[in-house]
Scaffold this motif. Sequence first.
Motif, PDB file in Angstrom:
ATOM      1  N   GLU A 193       0.832  -1.201   0.000  1.00 48.51           N
ATOM      2  CA  GLU A 193       0.000   0.000   0.000  1.00 48.51           C
ATOM      3  C   GLU A 193       0.868   1.253   0.000  1.00 48.51           C
ATOM      4  N   CYS A 194       0.565   2.173  -0.907  1.00 43.23           N
ATOM      5  CA  CYS A 194       1.350   3.414  -1.033  1.00 43.23           C
ATOM      6  C   CYS A 194       1.160   4.254   0.217  1.00 43.23           C
ATOM      7  N   GLU A 195       2.287   4.666   0.824  1.00 45.52           N
ATOM      8  CA  GLU A 195       2.165   5.409   2.079  1.00 45.52           C
ATOM      9  C   GLU A 195       1.776   6.862   1.831  1.00 45.52           C
ATOM     10  N   SER A 196       2.019   7.385   0.607  1.00 47.15           N
ATOM     11  CA  SER A 196       1.690   8.787   0.332  1.00 47.15           C
ATOM     12  C   SER A 196       0.188   9.003   0.252  1.00 47.15           C
ATOM     13  N   CYS A 197      -0.502   8.095  -0.424  1.00 45.26           N
ATOM     14  CA  CYS A 197      -1.942   8.282  -0.633  1.00 45.26           C
ATOM     15  C   CYS A 197      -2.743   7.285   0.188  1.00 45.26           C
ATOM     16  N   THR A 198      -2.069   6.538   1.039  1.00 43.22           N
ATOM     17  CA  THR A 198      -2.689   5.495   1.871  1.00 43.22           C
ATOM     18  C   THR A 198      -3.554   4.561   1.042  1.00 43.22           C
ATOM     19  N   PRO A 204      -3.830  11.865  -9.790  1.00 42.09           N
ATOM     20  CA  PRO A 204      -3.202  10.639  -9.267  1.00 42.09           C
ATOM     21  C   PRO A 204      -2.003  10.936  -8.370  1.00 42.09           C
ATOM     22  N   CYS A 205      -1.853  10.086  -7.379  1.00 44.58           N
ATOM     23  CA  CYS A 205      -0.733  10.195  -6.455  1.00 44.58           C
ATOM     24  C   CYS A 205       0.574  10.030  -7.227  1.00 44.58           C
ATOM     25  N   LYS A 206       1.505  10.947  -6.999  1.00 40.60           N
ATOM     26  CA  LYS A 206       2.766  10.910  -7.749  1.00 40.60           C
ATOM     27  C   LYS A 206       3.639   9.738  -7.312  1.00 40.60           C
ATOM     28  N   ASN A 207       3.456   9.366  -6.077  1.00 38.96           N
ATOM     29  CA  ASN A 207       4.318   8.313  -5.523  1.00 38.96           C
ATOM     30  C   ASN A 207       4.017   6.946  -6.146  1.00 38.96           C
ATOM     31  N   CYS A 208       2.755   6.703  -6.495  1.00 37.24           N
ATOM     32  CA  CYS A 208       2.367   5.377  -7.008  1.00 37.24           C
ATOM     33  C   CYS A 208       1.682   5.472  -8.358  1.00 37.24           C
ATOM     34  N   SER A 209       1.691   6.664  -8.978  1.00 38.35           N
ATOM     35  CA  SER A 209       1.024   6.888 -10.266  1.00 38.35           C
ATOM     36  C   SER A 209      -0.457   6.518 -10.219  1.00 38.35           C
TER      37      SER A 209
HETATM   38 ZN   LIG Z   1       0.065   6.652  -3.832  1.00 36.07          ZN
END
Ligand SMILES: [Zn+2]
Length: 371
Positions: free
Chosen positions: A142-147, A199-204
Amino acid sequence: MSQRDPYEVLGVTRSASADEIKSAYRRLARRYHPDVNPDDPTAEEKFKEASNAYEILSDAEKKARYDQYGTTDGIPQDPFFGGANVGGIGDLFEMFFGATQGGARRRSSAIDGDDLRVDVMVTLQEVLTGVIKEVDVRRESECESCTGTGVEGGGQPQQCPNCQGSGVVTAVKNTFLGQMRTQTPCNRCAGTGILITNPCKNCSGRGVRPVTEKVSINIPAGVEKGMMIQMPGHGSDGVRGGRPGDLHVVLHVDEDGPFVRRGQHLITGYDITVVQAILGDEVSIDGVEGELTLDIPAGAQPGQQIVLKGQGLPPVHGGKRGDLVVELTVVIPNKVSEAQALLMREFAELRGERIPKEKGGFLDGIFGKKK
Ligand SMILES: [Zn+2]
Ligand SMILES: [Zn+2]
């Protein structure tokens, strides 16, 4: 800011573990989160109180200071927990609860995590005792930036207006048989029912990111090659409420050593001399667990097997160990000295056996050329 005893706030004892503190906080945060209690003005206060208590007790240094001085005075107030910063608390909430916040889960957008496979090699010694192996597993986490929501900053994705979040669109076609309704996946949202415009940049926008994580695998004694250990939930994380996948651990056993495995039994070879074969002997050999005494009987024959009971491997579900089977090879010297040859002849004579013809020895060297 209230200064109630943080232990009292979270309802835990002073000896509570970090996990107990965390789960107590989670329970309260879930109950009092402002998003869940929009009509209850006291909920937000209680939520903040719980968050403050957790902030102290989850931080080793602050906890130690509180335990020592019984107060939070002098502990800098984190602006994160200031009254105006409800958004920050929301982020914290999402950090714990991810995409399931507020019951807004949309079935069609949920994606289950992939099952993963990892191959693990164990030695026979590890088969004997069982072993815990730390293995690197490449998984989607799970992406921590966008949970896990896929939305930059952690907000919720929008419902797709084309399919009203259902992920499917119904088309009505007029055919010669009459009207036909067909359902096809919505192409605007690719059947997910949601749109992520930011979209979250960390996970596209995927909600998960590839990570390499250490996984501890508890391998029981007695395993055989090709066996599989299932670790439910240790595969890739699901997205937007999707279930995490499983980790399949496929076992391999390193049998390149001196032992051949036949189920729970081990077979090994041992070289003995002619004299040992004739007279018998007691020697040390390497077992799978360490040194063992091998009792070679007098008159041992080439290929004879000596069984050492209980020196094999255990069965996988517990029970008696198998045996170690030692197969003897009698090594016959390919050259003896003249003195040794004389003794051998004497030996044959004593046994009343035929005395072999002399050849290739000392006498042959002197007289052989006369032929
Ligand atoms: Zn993300
Ligand atoms: Zn759609």
